[in-house]
Design an enzyme around this catalytic site. Structure first.
Site, PDB file in Angstrom:
ATOM      1  N   SER A  93      22.876  -2.947  25.905  1.00 34.37           N
ATOM      2  CA  SER A  93      23.741  -1.832  26.312  1.00 34.37           C
ATOM      3  C   SER A  93      23.203  -0.467  25.906  1.00 34.37           C
ATOM      4  O   SER A  93      23.877   0.544  26.136  1.00 34.37           O
ATOM      5  CB  SER A  93      25.137  -2.021  25.712  1.00 34.37           C
ATOM      6  OG  SER A  93      25.747  -3.178  26.231  1.00 34.37           O
TER       7      SER A  93
ATOM      8  N   GLU B 172     -21.489  15.112 -19.372  1.00 35.71           N
ATOM      9  CA  GLU B 172     -22.586  14.401 -18.723  1.00 35.71           C
ATOM     10  C   GLU B 172     -23.825  15.259 -18.473  1.00 35.71           C
ATOM     11  O   GLU B 172     -24.950  14.754 -18.524  1.00 35.71           O
ATOM     12  CB  GLU B 172     -22.113  13.830 -17.375  1.00 35.71           C
ATOM     13  CG  GLU B 172     -21.153  12.667 -17.486  1.00 35.71           C
ATOM     14  CD  GLU B 172     -21.850  11.374 -17.866  1.00 35.71           C
ATOM     15  OE1 GLU B 172     -23.088  11.359 -17.917  1.00 35.71           O
ATOM     16  OE2 GLU B 172     -21.152  10.382 -18.136  1.00 35.71           O
TER      17      GLU B 172
END
Length: 717
Positions: free
Chosen positions: A358, A98
């Site tokens: 419990s 690029e």
């Protein structure tokens, strides 16, 4: 040249120098004026950098790895790029393809401009562009629909502005944050996660080339929609790299031969409820750091989702895993499926207040050990008793008679637990729970009584898990924290952490309880693990719990309906415990040995116990109970008028419904819709298999001829 020379020779030398000076001066004035104008323009018209701040919000784990991301307000996946976390080879290919002179120019590349202009004049059409990465960033920051000469000149102006404000690495990182990669994916990090399912730190050559090619034409080259075009573009990048000698030709050949990878994947969406909670608390933050472990979170979310699929379409599951030494929450799951309407998956059941059943009994027994009332071989009676009007029954409605404290805790018997709670005082137990930094709420209008020992309060899974950290810390509860700032300073050492936290239970009592719970049988189908654990089931089969621990970690599991509806037959042992064991096995963390016995802790046989500890006496209670008239039978579950959703087996026949009976004199006779059905006449908990859906009436008759009936409505899912 001759005419020009003859003209110059006719001009007097002083006038010639004056003319040249005026020309140069005019040129310099133009330059200075232009520069002053640019500086003024730059001050009043800065480039728009706001898109760089409109990022996807991230929630990350303890290592900074992405757990969950959120789209931007415009609906894009846009994650900030960090050059230090991006594959260097990708950067090398990108710049070579690029912008070869990226680090040399100041936003505009004159050589590229001359080359592109010459190609345009020579060929009559655009052969190659002259945009630098800085110019492309300018276009991304300020998109323009028309690609005109005016738009290009504006990009060049903005590029110069950007170069004045940002360093080269900052410009490159900004470009890689905003570059389009198809659909709503922006930035290289979002692209690698969406197309390859990984971070951009380690890319193959083929992957890197595809990512370089995509921003050129992100719509037409999307690998998940146009794989042929994407493949061609990738190979074009590779060929140019080979010609430019940027990449070895052999490597390029191997990369070109590889099939295209790029199936669209979901970005990480882990820890949904925890992430939402953090964002609500600090909506201005871009990145939220947690103490979660991504690998463990991912594994246990899979465990929870599979378990929920087995349990049924309307049940939710929540799980919390913590480091008991530091209080770090390593895994937090609020539901198996965040978007499930049937499970109300958006409700965070790890923080909802529910009855723990419990699961609190270990703390009752621990206080009894601490008080010197019992030891694990102390005998206690398990039979009907009346505690001033409170008549606890065992879960299965049966009684075991004389048992040891060890057996009573392992079998989760209710009467012995309530008898011990009555001796130590429920207010004292509640005070210890709150001392551990836990929020416990009583039902509206209720006071602290013996019912709290069997789950008569509201606790969250997170808080229950926090309470269980005391078993790895000699009785000290470690506050759980999702983020490092939530608790003790990070500079604390392991030794100082050991001494921190609220002391809730005596170390010797803590060891005794852990020593009992480590012998609890694993749930059916689960392998024995070196952990200790306890289960709990709330009244009416609404909540199933299981909390377990090794020497370092604690895991809590909750199963039930988010709307607090009953689930016939669900128990902590059958529904939650298998998930607990699978979670320990698949968390990715090695089990650590349970704490060794502290000084003074003795594992004594009953014969070696002091006389006062050989039996826990509650005779006066039996006398009080014996004087009461024998009550008639009462079907305690399901209640009359209940609507029950029947689970189905693989052959579509209904699962049995659990029926519970209180009081009455055995043997019992059972009828469904007037017809007698087989059931153990001496048991107070039976399983009834209905013929099908619809209205049904259940009746029980005891040995004295007394009866009770309930009317039910059964429906299939």
């Amino acid at each position: 040249m001759a005419p020009l020379r003859s003209i110059l020779t006719k001009i007097p030398m002083p006038k010639l120098f004056i003319g040249m000076g005026l020309g140069i001066g005019f040129f310099l004035m133009l330059l200075v004026g232009g520069w002053i104008g640019f500086v003024q323009f730059d001050k009043t018209n800065p480039p728009p950098l706001s898109p760089l701040t409109k990022l996807s919000v991230e929630v990350v784990d303890r290592e900074g790895t992405l757990l969950r991301a959120y789209v931007t307000p415009t609906g894009h996946w846009r994650l900030k790029a960090d050059l230090g976390q991006i594959d260097p080879e990708f950067i090398k290919i990108l710049l070579a393809y690029e912008d070869k002179r990226f680090f040399a120019h100041h936003g505009i590349d004159p050589q590229a401009l001359l080359r592109a202009s010459w190609q345009l004049v020579s060929n009559g059409r655009i052969i190659s562009g002259a945009s630098t990465i800085t110019m492309q960033l300018a276009r991304l920051l300020e998109p323009r629909e028309n690609r005109t000469i005016g738009a290009k000149l504006w990009q060049m102006l903005r590029a110069v502005q950007l170069e004045r404000r940002m360093s080269k690495p900052e410009i490159l990182a900004a470009y890689l944050t905003l570059a389009p990669y198809g659909g709503n994916i922006e930035g290289v990090r979002a692209a690698t996660l969406a197309y390859f399912g990984k971070e951009p730190g380690a890319l193959s050559l083929s992957e890197a080339a595809l990512l370089v090619a995509l921003p050129q034409s992100p719509v037409a080259r999307r690998p998940d929609i146009h794989p042929e075009r994407a493949l061609k573009a990738r190979n074009t990048v590779l060929e140019r790299m080979a010609k430019a000698a940027v990449i070895d030709i052999g490597e390029v050949a191997r990369a070109t031969a590889q099939p295209l990878r790029g199936t669209r994947q979901d970005l990480p969406q882990l820890a949904a409820h925890a992430a939402d909670r953090l964002i609500r608390a600090a909506p201005e933050k871009a990145i939220h750091h947690t103490l979660l472990r991504k690998d463990s979170q991912q594994q246990l979310e899979t465990v929870v989702k599979r378990a929920a699929g087995r349990l049924g379409p309307t049940l939710s599951v929540a799980l919390v895993m913590a480091d008991a030494k530091t209080g770090d929450i390593l895994v937090e799951i609020g539901s198996p499926d965040y978007v499930s309407a049937a499970r109300a998956g958006w409700i965070d059941m790890s923080r909802a207040l529910r009855s723990p059943g419990s699961a609190l009994k270990p703390f009752i027994y621990g206080l009894a050990f601490e008080e010197g009332l019992v030891r694990d071989q102390t005998l206690i009676d398990d039979r009907p008793v009346n505690f001033g009007g409170y008549r606890p029954k065992n879960f299965n409605m049966d009684y075991q008679g004389e048992v040891t404290i060890r057996e009573a805790l392992l079998q989760s018997l209710n009467v012995p637990a309530v008898a011990l709670l009555d001796a130590i005082g429920p207010q004292r137990m509640m005070g210890r729970i709150r001392q551990g930094g836990v929020k416990a709420e009583l039902p509206e209008g209720e006071t602290i009584g013996l019912a709290v020992g069997l789950g008569g309060m509201g606790l969250s899974l997170k808080d229950l898990t926090q309470l269980y950290t005391l078993f790895a810390n000699n009785g000290r509860v470690r506050p759980l924290r999702l983020q490092a700032k939530d608790a003790v300073p990070s500079e604390l050492t392991e030794a100082s952490l050991e001494a921190s936290g609220a002391s809730v239970l005596d170390p010797i009592a803590t060891w005794h309880i852990a020593n009992i719970l480590k012998d609890a049988s694993p749930p059916r189908g689960s392998a024995k693990l070196a952990i200790a654990y306890k289960t709990g089931t709330s009244y009416g089969y609404r909540d199933a719990w299981s909390v377990g621990f090794d020497g370092r970690h604690v895991i809590g599991v909750w199963v039930g309906k988010a709307d607090n509806g009953a689930v016939p037959g669900i128990t902590g042992w059958s529904a939650a415990a298998p998930i607990l064991f699978e979670a320990f096995a698949k968390s990715g963390l090695a089990l650590e040995p349970l704490p060794s016995a502290p000084l003074g802790a003795l594992d004594q046989a009953r014969a070696d116990l002091p006389p006062t500890m050989k039996r826990f006496h509650i005779e006066s209670r039996w006398d009080q109970d014996a004087a009461l008239p024998e009550p008639p039978p009462r079907i305690s579950y399901p209640p009359s008028g209940a609507q029950i959703e029947l689970a189905q087996t693989s052959d579509m026949s209904p699962f049995p419904v659990v029926i519970k009976l209180q009081d009455g004199r055995p043997p019992f006779r059972w009828l469904a819709n007037g017809q007698v059905f087989d059931a153990n006449g001496n048991r107070r908990q039976i399983h009834w298999t209905p013929d099908g859906a619809g209205q049904s009436t259940l009746t029980v008759i005891d040995a004295a001829g007394r009866a009770d009936s309930v009317s039910l409505f059964l429906r299939l899912p």
